[in-house]
Enzyme design. Structure first.
Site, short mmCIF file in Angstrom:
data_model
loop_
_atom_site.label_atom_id
_atom_site.label_comp_id
_atom_site.label_asym_id
_atom_site.label_seq_id
_atom_site.Cartn_x
_atom_site.Cartn_y
_atom_site.Cartn_z
N ASP A 162 -4.62 -1.55 7.68
CA ASP A 162 -3.71 -0.56 7.09
C ASP A 162 -4.41 0.74 6.73
O ASP A 162 -4.03 1.41 5.77
CB ASP A 162 -3.01 -1.16 5.85
N GLU A 163 -5.39 1.12 7.51
CA GLU A 163 -6.14 2.35 7.24
C GLU A 163 -5.38 3.59 7.69
O GLU A 163 -5.75 4.72 7.34
CB GLU A 163 -7.50 2.31 7.98
N GLY B 294 -2.08 3.69 13.03
CA GLY B 294 -0.86 4.14 13.72
C GLY B 294 -0.78 5.66 13.73
O GLY B 294 -0.52 6.27 14.76
N GLY C 281 1.26 -3.91 11.41
CA GLY C 281 2.35 -2.98 11.10
C GLY C 281 1.74 -1.60 11.13
O GLY C 281 0.97 -1.24 10.24
N HIS C 282 2.01 -0.84 12.18
CA HIS C 282 1.41 0.49 12.34
C HIS C 282 2.49 1.54 12.14
O HIS C 282 3.45 1.60 12.91
CB HIS C 282 0.78 0.62 13.74
N GLN D 35 -5.34 -4.81 12.93
CA GLN D 35 -6.15 -5.37 11.85
C GLN D 35 -7.41 -4.50 11.70
O GLN D 35 -7.31 -3.30 11.87
CB GLN D 35 -6.50 -6.84 12.09
N ARG E 121 -0.45 -4.38 -1.70
CA ARG E 121 -1.84 -4.49 -1.23
C ARG E 121 -2.78 -4.43 -2.43
O ARG E 121 -2.53 -3.69 -3.38
CB ARG E 121 -2.16 -3.35 -0.27
N GLY F 266 -1.80 13.18 4.24
CA GLY F 266 -0.38 12.84 4.12
C GLY F 266 0.03 12.05 5.35
O GLY F 266 -0.71 12.02 6.35
P1 GDP Z 1 -2.16 0.88 10.05
O1 GDP Z 1 -1.79 -0.56 10.03
O2 GDP Z 1 -3.65 1.08 10.04
O3 GDP Z 1 -1.49 1.65 11.14
O4 GDP Z 1 -1.65 1.49 8.67
P2 GDP Z 1 -0.21 1.21 7.97
O5 GDP Z 1 0.85 1.92 8.72
O6 GDP Z 1 -0.02 -0.24 7.72
O7 GDP Z 1 -0.47 1.84 6.54
C1 GDP Z 1 -0.82 3.19 6.36
C2 GDP Z 1 0.27 3.86 5.49
O8 GDP Z 1 -0.22 5.07 4.98
C3 GDP Z 1 1.53 4.21 6.26
O9 GDP Z 1 2.63 4.12 5.41
C4 GDP Z 1 1.29 5.66 6.67
O10 GDP Z 1 2.49 6.38 6.88
C5 GDP Z 1 0.56 6.17 5.46
N1 GDP Z 1 -0.42 7.23 5.70
C6 GDP Z 1 -1.25 7.42 6.77
N2 GDP Z 1 -2.09 8.45 6.53
C7 GDP Z 1 -1.80 8.90 5.29
C8 GDP Z 1 -2.36 9.92 4.46
O11 GDP Z 1 -3.30 10.61 4.81
N3 GDP Z 1 -1.83 10.07 3.21
C9 GDP Z 1 -0.79 9.30 2.77
N4 GDP Z 1 -0.33 9.52 1.53
N5 GDP Z 1 -0.24 8.34 3.52
C10 GDP Z 1 -0.74 8.14 4.76
P1 IMO Z 2 -2.69 -3.78 10.62
O1 IMO Z 2 -2.90 -3.74 12.12
C1 IMO Z 2 -3.69 -5.79 6.90
C2 IMO Z 2 -4.29 -10.12 7.12
C3 IMO Z 2 -3.29 -10.99 6.39
C4 IMO Z 2 -4.20 -12.14 6.00
C5 IMO Z 2 -5.11 -12.29 7.21
C6 IMO Z 2 -4.65 -13.35 8.21
O2 IMO Z 2 -1.37 -3.30 10.20
O3 IMO Z 2 -3.83 -3.13 9.93
P2 IMO Z 2 -2.70 -13.46 9.99
O4 IMO Z 2 -1.22 -13.36 9.84
O5 IMO Z 2 -3.30 -12.44 10.89
O6 IMO Z 2 -3.16 -14.84 10.34
O7 IMO Z 2 -3.29 -13.18 8.52
O8 IMO Z 2 -5.11 -11.03 7.85
N1 IMO Z 2 -3.70 -9.17 8.10
C7 IMO Z 2 -3.60 -7.86 7.88
N2 IMO Z 2 -3.90 -7.12 6.79
N3 IMO Z 2 -3.24 -5.20 8.02
C8 IMO Z 2 -2.98 -5.92 9.14
O9 IMO Z 2 -2.67 -5.37 10.31
C9 IMO Z 2 -3.11 -7.33 9.08
N4 IMO Z 2 -2.90 -8.32 9.96
C10 IMO Z 2 -3.28 -9.45 9.35
O10 IMO Z 2 -2.75 -10.33 5.28
O11 IMO Z 2 -5.00 -11.77 4.91
MG MG Z 3 -0.65 -1.88 8.89
#
Ligand code: GDP
Ligand code: IMO
Ligand code: MG
Length: 441
Positions: free
Chosen positions: A13-14, A17, A40-41, A224, A305, A415
């Protein structure tokens, strides 16, 4: 043309996406290589927000071809839902989406086994997303998995399904006391899915090879992150696939010699969903503040988280394991209101200072973070168009992270919107995508 990997450097979740969507116009193809719909991207484009689970984050760009590689496990029902939702929003899939014949299927018994296993683990549960990803990879490694190509061969599919259902039902019934499945109900559903997905299923390794030979540029989208990798993550609190840069090769069939660079995506702080060690984890008001300002709720499960400070030990480890050339730093804006910000520079374990991430899980669990404290900038960073526009103390924070992690940063995100991104001066991205200087945003 450069072929570049994008990977998460922390626990997911860095903002992968956002970064992949931003760079997609500079490549011809985006290929996912690991994980499944546990990912979830999020991509935000103006007022529109998309959360992609199995489909690569390049799909919103009409000229960008998207590949679901052999390293991905696919839940066909979930994928079709995602496809239909995108089509309803005007996204063109035909001619743009390609699914590997060798990608393994998540079958209905996989989420059932995932949930039953988690329930049985009690306090030791992983905190999985419950999507069946772990059990699907168990079958893949155990050589009993069912693959995309099998969907197109009814006789073979039935045969493999019968064997699996008989075995899984015994496990579900006798070990977990859980509900069982019938072959016919699964067959009926999956043959319908087969009709839907058939036009997209192909030999994607061959396709990628031909595209690369013809001069196309490919971006490999990680799911991940480094610390969730099956080999290099905080085992057993990990996911079940090769989420680090090496996985880009095995998870697509593109050889390592055809890959030219690796971009890591790091949050300006750290989050983790699910169980497992997290040395810089915070609690109390600071954790609540990061959770609220960062909207830190899982894009797949909605779970809050866990939040903590930036961990440079993890950052350096990610550089080493992935061979990162550069880092895209996201969510700097979330720290805008803080009086002080801390960075973990090393761990303290039983009187010893550790500067390398320890391989021993008991050491990680006991490690105490050693912090360096920096003054907060207490000013908004959103809207800054270049580094010079950032408050001096925010620039100092970024420079310190760069020093500690050991590679130059390429992007600073302030953002969720595409425009809320700064291209760093001398950004290593310009080496691969020279046109990004004038047209990144
Ligand atoms: P991913 O799994 O690495 O693609 O990341 P996620 O989508 O799960 O989580 C990142 C969240 O942070 C999403 O809701 C994005 O829209 C949001 N996001 C991404 N970059 C930034 C940023 O620079 N600032 C803020 N406030 N939100 C951001
Ligand atoms: P993105 O791509 C954050 C975590 C789960 C759990 C562990 C194992 O959006 O960054 P699983 O269902 O894969 O067997 O769960 O990995 N996990 C993630 N945490 N972002 C993800 O994906 C994750 N995909 C799995 O929360 O700790
Ligand atoms: Mg994610």
């Amino acid at each position: 043309m450069p072929n570049i990997v994008v990977v998460g450097t922390q626990w997911g979740d860095e903002g992968k996406g956002k970064v992949v969507d931003l760079l997609a116009p500079h490549v011809n193809v985006v290929a996912r290589f690991a994980g499944g719909n546990n990912a979830g991207h999020t991509v935000v484009a103006g007022r529109e927000k998309y959360v992609l689970h199995t489909i690569p984050s390049g799909i919103l760009h009409p000229g960008c071809r998207c590949v679901i590689g052999c390293g991905v496990v696919v839940d066909p029902g979930s994928l079709i839902e995602e496809m239909e939702a995108l089509v309803r929003r005007g996204v063109q899939l035909d001619g743009n989406l390609f699914i590997s014949k060798n990608a393994h299927l998540i079958m209905p018994y996989h989420p059932a086994l995932d949930l039953a296993s988690e329930a049985k683990l009690g306090d030791r549960r992983i905190g999985t997303t419950g999507k069946g990803v772990g059990p699907a990879y168990v079958d893949k490694a155990g050589r009993v998995g069912i693959r995309m190509a099998d969907l197109l061969n009814e006789r073979l599919f039935r045969e493999k399904l019968e064997r699996n259902v008989a075995q899984k039902n015994r496990v579900l019934r006798e070990i977990y006391d859980a509900e069982t499945f019938t072959v016919e109900e699964i067959l009926d559903k999956y043959l319908r899915y087969a009709g839907w997905l058939a036009p997209y299923i192909t030999d994607t390794a061959l396709l990628l090879s031909r595209w690369i030979d013809s001069g196309y540029s490919v971006m490999f989208e990680g799911a991940q992150a480094t610390m969730l990798d099956i080999d290099h993550g905080t085992y057993p609190y990990i996911t079940s696939s090769s989420t680090t840069a090496g996985g880009a090769s095995t998870g697509t069939g593109v050889p390592p010699t055809k890959i030219h660079g690796v971009v890591g995506v790091s949050k300006a702080y750290t989050t983790r969903v699910g169980g497992g060690p997290f040395p810089t984890e915070l609690s109390g008001t600071l954790a609540d503040l990061l959770l609220a300002r960062g909207h830190e709720y899982g894009a797949t499960t909605g779970r809050p988280r866990r939040c903590g400070w930036f961990d440079a030990v993890v950052g350096r480890y990610a550089v080493r394991i992935n061979g990162l050339d550069t880092v895209a730093l996201t969510k700097l804006d979330v720290l805008d209101t803080l009086e002080t910000v801390k960075v973990c520079t090393a761990y303290l374990h039983r009187g010893e200072i550790l500067t390398e991430f320890p391989e021993d899980e008991t050491v990680v669990a006991e490690a105490q973070p050693v912090y360096e404290e920096l003054e907060g900038w207490r000013a908004p960073t959103v809207g800054a168009r270049n580094e010079a526009d950032l408050p001096a103390k925010a620039r100092r924070y970024i420079e310190r992270l760069e020093e500690l992690v050991g590679v130059p940063f390429c992007l600073i995100s302030t953002g969720a919107q595409r425009e809320e991104t700064i291209l760093c001066e001398d950004s290593p991205l310009l080496r691969w995508f020279p046109s990004a200087r004038s047209s990144l945003l």
